[in-house]
Design a protein around this motif. Structure first.
Motif, PDB file in Angstrom:
ATOM      1  N   MET A   1       0.763  -1.105  -0.096  1.00 49.54           N
ATOM      2  CA  MET A   1      -0.196   0.036   0.030  1.00 49.54           C
ATOM      3  C   MET A   1       0.764   1.187  -0.014  1.00 49.54           C
ATOM      4  O   MET A   1       0.633   2.185  -0.621  1.00 49.54           O
ATOM      5  CB  MET A   1      -0.810   0.040   1.151  1.00 49.54           C
ATOM      6  CG  MET A   1      -1.985   1.149   1.247  1.00 49.54           C
ATOM      7  SD  MET A   1      -2.775   1.260  -0.158  1.00 49.54           S
ATOM      8  CE  MET A   1      -4.059  -0.181   0.091  1.00 49.54           C
ATOM      9  N   LEU A   2       2.011   1.267   0.724  1.00 45.92           N
ATOM     10  CA  LEU A   2       2.897   2.432   0.595  1.00 45.92           C
ATOM     11  C   LEU A   2       3.252   2.570  -0.671  1.00 45.92           C
ATOM     12  O   LEU A   2       3.600   3.719  -1.052  1.00 45.92           O
ATOM     13  CB  LEU A   2       3.871   2.331   1.796  1.00 45.92           C
ATOM     14  CG  LEU A   2       3.444   2.533   3.285  1.00 45.92           C
ATOM     15  CD1 LEU A   2       4.771   2.058   3.917  1.00 45.92           C
ATOM     16  CD2 LEU A   2       3.041   3.915   3.774  1.00 45.92           C
TER      17      LEU A   2
ATOM     18  N   GLN B   1       0.928   4.184  -2.972  1.00 46.53           N
ATOM     19  CA  GLN B   1       0.531   5.612  -2.498  1.00 46.53           C
ATOM     20  C   GLN B   1       1.762   6.350  -2.763  1.00 46.53           C
ATOM     21  O   GLN B   1       1.576   7.488  -3.460  1.00 46.53           O
ATOM     22  CB  GLN B   1       0.118   5.795  -1.104  1.00 46.53           C
ATOM     23  CG  GLN B   1      -1.423   5.041  -1.071  1.00 46.53           C
ATOM     24  CD  GLN B   1      -1.682   5.040   0.526  1.00 46.53           C
ATOM     25  OE1 GLN B   1      -0.997   5.380   1.445  1.00 46.53           O
ATOM     26  NE2 GLN B   1      -3.077   4.908   0.756  1.00 46.53           N
TER      27      GLN B   1
ATOM     28  N   LYS C   1       2.559   7.676  -6.374  1.00 50.27           N
ATOM     29  CA  LYS C   1       1.920   8.696  -7.046  1.00 50.27           C
ATOM     30  C   LYS C   1       2.308   9.899  -6.834  1.00 50.27           C
ATOM     31  O   LYS C   1       2.266  10.913  -7.623  1.00 50.27           O
ATOM     32  CB  LYS C   1       0.242   8.898  -6.171  1.00 50.27           C
ATOM     33  CG  LYS C   1      -0.428   7.600  -6.476  1.00 50.27           C
ATOM     34  CD  LYS C   1      -1.842   7.886  -5.850  1.00 50.27           C
ATOM     35  CE  LYS C   1      -3.000   6.515  -5.977  1.00 50.27           C
ATOM     36  NZ  LYS C   1      -4.081   6.662  -5.223  1.00 50.27           N
TER      37      LYS C   1
ATOM     38  N   LYS D   1      -1.900   4.208  12.048  1.00 53.99           N
ATOM     39  CA  LYS D   1      -2.616   3.032  11.311  1.00 53.99           C
ATOM     40  C   LYS D   1      -3.931   2.945  11.623  1.00 53.99           C
ATOM     41  O   LYS D   1      -4.093   2.970  13.081  1.00 53.99           O
ATOM     42  CB  LYS D   1      -1.953   1.812  11.303  1.00 53.99           C
ATOM     43  CG  LYS D   1      -0.575   1.699  10.624  1.00 53.99           C
ATOM     44  CD  LYS D   1      -0.029   0.474  10.747  1.00 53.99           C
ATOM     45  CE  LYS D   1       1.382   0.281  10.098  1.00 53.99           C
ATOM     46  NZ  LYS D   1       1.976  -1.194  10.539  1.00 53.99           N
TER      47      LYS D   1
ATOM     48  N   TRP E   1      -4.110   4.682   8.031  1.00 54.41           N
ATOM     49  CA  TRP E   1      -4.180   6.152   7.559  1.00 54.41           C
ATOM     50  C   TRP E   1      -4.593   6.536   6.092  1.00 54.41           C
ATOM     51  O   TRP E   1      -4.919   5.625   5.489  1.00 54.41           O
ATOM     52  CB  TRP E   1      -2.526   6.338   7.334  1.00 54.41           C
ATOM     53  CG  TRP E   1      -1.896   5.613   6.250  1.00 54.41           C
ATOM     54  CD1 TRP E   1      -1.783   6.317   4.765  1.00 54.41           C
ATOM     55  CD2 TRP E   1      -1.242   4.564   6.069  1.00 54.41           C
ATOM     56  NE1 TRP E   1      -1.295   5.388   3.996  1.00 54.41           N
ATOM     57  CE2 TRP E   1      -0.945   4.131   4.518  1.00 54.41           C
ATOM     58  CE3 TRP E   1      -1.515   3.279   6.964  1.00 54.41           C
ATOM     59  CZ2 TRP E   1      -0.378   3.059   4.202  1.00 54.41           C
ATOM     60  CZ3 TRP E   1      -0.765   2.242   6.421  1.00 54.41           C
ATOM     61  CH2 TRP E   1      -0.467   2.054   5.134  1.00 54.41           C
ATOM     62  N   ASP E   2      -4.811   7.675   6.037  1.00 54.31           N
ATOM     63  CA  ASP E   2      -5.443   8.435   5.024  1.00 54.31           C
ATOM     64  C   ASP E   2      -4.359   8.736   3.959  1.00 54.31           C
ATOM     65  O   ASP E   2      -3.369   9.364   4.574  1.00 54.31           O
ATOM     66  CB  ASP E   2      -6.355   9.455   5.304  1.00 54.31           C
ATOM     67  CG  ASP E   2      -6.977  10.047   3.973  1.00 54.31           C
ATOM     68  OD1 ASP E   2      -8.033   9.548   3.591  1.00 54.31           O
ATOM     69  OD2 ASP E   2      -6.575  11.284   3.706  1.00 54.31           O
ATOM     70  N   GLU E   3      -4.594   8.471   2.601  1.00 52.89           N
ATOM     71  CA  GLU E   3      -3.390   8.927   1.682  1.00 52.89           C
ATOM     72  C   GLU E   3      -3.097  10.271   2.009  1.00 52.89           C
ATOM     73  O   GLU E   3      -1.747  10.623   1.530  1.00 52.89           O
ATOM     74  CB  GLU E   3      -4.083   8.626   0.262  1.00 52.89           C
ATOM     75  CG  GLU E   3      -3.011   8.755  -0.989  1.00 52.89           C
ATOM     76  CD  GLU E   3      -3.642   8.235  -2.153  1.00 52.89           C
ATOM     77  OE1 GLU E   3      -3.324   7.085  -2.579  1.00 52.89           O
ATOM     78  OE2 GLU E   3      -4.110   8.972  -2.886  1.00 52.89           O
ATOM     79  N   GLU E   4      -3.931  11.095   1.982  1.00 57.22           N
ATOM     80  CA  GLU E   4      -3.799  12.557   2.047  1.00 57.22           C
ATOM     81  C   GLU E   4      -2.782  12.818   3.206  1.00 57.22           C
ATOM     82  O   GLU E   4      -1.769  13.728   3.302  1.00 57.22           O
ATOM     83  CB  GLU E   4      -4.847  13.675   2.184  1.00 57.22           C
ATOM     84  CG  GLU E   4      -4.687  14.866   1.748  1.00 57.22           C
ATOM     85  CD  GLU E   4      -3.959  14.862   0.493  1.00 57.22           C
ATOM     86  OE1 GLU E   4      -3.085  15.763   0.163  1.00 57.22           O
ATOM     87  OE2 GLU E   4      -4.015  14.190  -0.693  1.00 57.22           O
TER      88      GLU E   4
ATOM     89  N   LEU F   1      -0.501  10.649   4.688  1.00 55.75           N
ATOM     90  CA  LEU F   1       0.664  10.379   4.019  1.00 55.75           C
ATOM     91  C   LEU F   1       1.457  11.403   3.191  1.00 55.75           C
ATOM     92  O   LEU F   1       2.646  11.695   3.492  1.00 55.75           O
ATOM     93  CB  LEU F   1       0.613   9.153   3.482  1.00 55.75           C
ATOM     94  CG  LEU F   1       2.085   8.557   2.773  1.00 55.75           C
ATOM     95  CD1 LEU F   1       2.982   8.119   4.094  1.00 55.75           C
ATOM     96  CD2 LEU F   1       1.851   7.224   1.957  1.00 55.75           C
ATOM     97  N   PHE F   2       0.675  11.903   2.454  1.00 59.30           N
ATOM     98  CA  PHE F   2       1.242  12.956   1.355  1.00 59.30           C
ATOM     99  C   PHE F   2       1.775  14.264   2.152  1.00 59.30           C
ATOM    100  O   PHE F   2       2.659  14.855   1.931  1.00 59.30           O
ATOM    101  CB  PHE F   2       0.273  13.190   0.309  1.00 59.30           C
ATOM    102  CG  PHE F   2      -0.019  12.235  -0.678  1.00 59.30           C
ATOM    103  CD1 PHE F   2       0.705  10.938  -0.603  1.00 59.30           C
ATOM    104  CD2 PHE F   2      -1.081  12.393  -1.552  1.00 59.30           C
ATOM    105  CE1 PHE F   2       0.480   9.910  -1.491  1.00 59.30           C
ATOM    106  CE2 PHE F   2      -1.308  11.115  -2.333  1.00 59.30           C
ATOM    107  CZ  PHE F   2      -0.615  10.177  -2.316  1.00 59.30           C
TER     108      PHE F   2
END
Length: 135
Positions: free
Chosen positions: A20-21, A24, A27, A116, A118-121, A123-124
């Protein structure tokens, strides 16, 4: 491999989390010049990071899980920072020990903490400031 200038290293004992990391982070990273490395074993990650540094590949940041069977993420970060004090570290965990995390923050060893799941945003938002400071 000649175009590879940077690396991002992810360490988690759960292969699904690493997958998953990778999905993401793919991107927002330029994969033409950035290598994404994944490890379920923190000792293997330590060796690989030394090899990357020896090959003159800049490690942009490392994402580390807190709870792993071989060693905690806090122990891994402390080991890495002894050899590579400028390495940017992000911790990802659903069950981190608050005392260990606070110790890392107090010692200025942790750049960001992500819970955890987490939401992708999230992480970004944690890694964008680090990415903005690479040459």
């Amino acid at each position: 491999m000649d175009d590879i200038k940077y690396a991002v290293v992810c360490v988690d004992d759960d292969p699904f989390i690493l997958q998953m990391l990778g999905f993401q982070l793919g991107k927002i990273l330029d994969q033409k010049c950035t290598l994404l490395e994944y490890f379920t074993d923190p000792f293997e990650a330590l060796l690989n990071i030394d090899e990357l540094v020896a090959e003159k590949i800049d490690i942009i940041f490392i994402i580390v899980d807190y709870q792993m069977p071989q060693m905690t993420g806090a122990q891994l970060i402390r080991s890495l920072k002894l050899k590579h004090p400028d390495l940017k570290c992000v911790m990802l965990s659903g069950q981190a020990n608050p005392v260990s995390v606070d110790g890392l923050v107090k010692d200025n060893l942790l750049d960001s903490f992500i819970s955890k799941p987490w939401d992708e945003e999230v992480l970004f938002n944690a890694v964008r400031p680090i990415l903005e400071n690479i040459h």
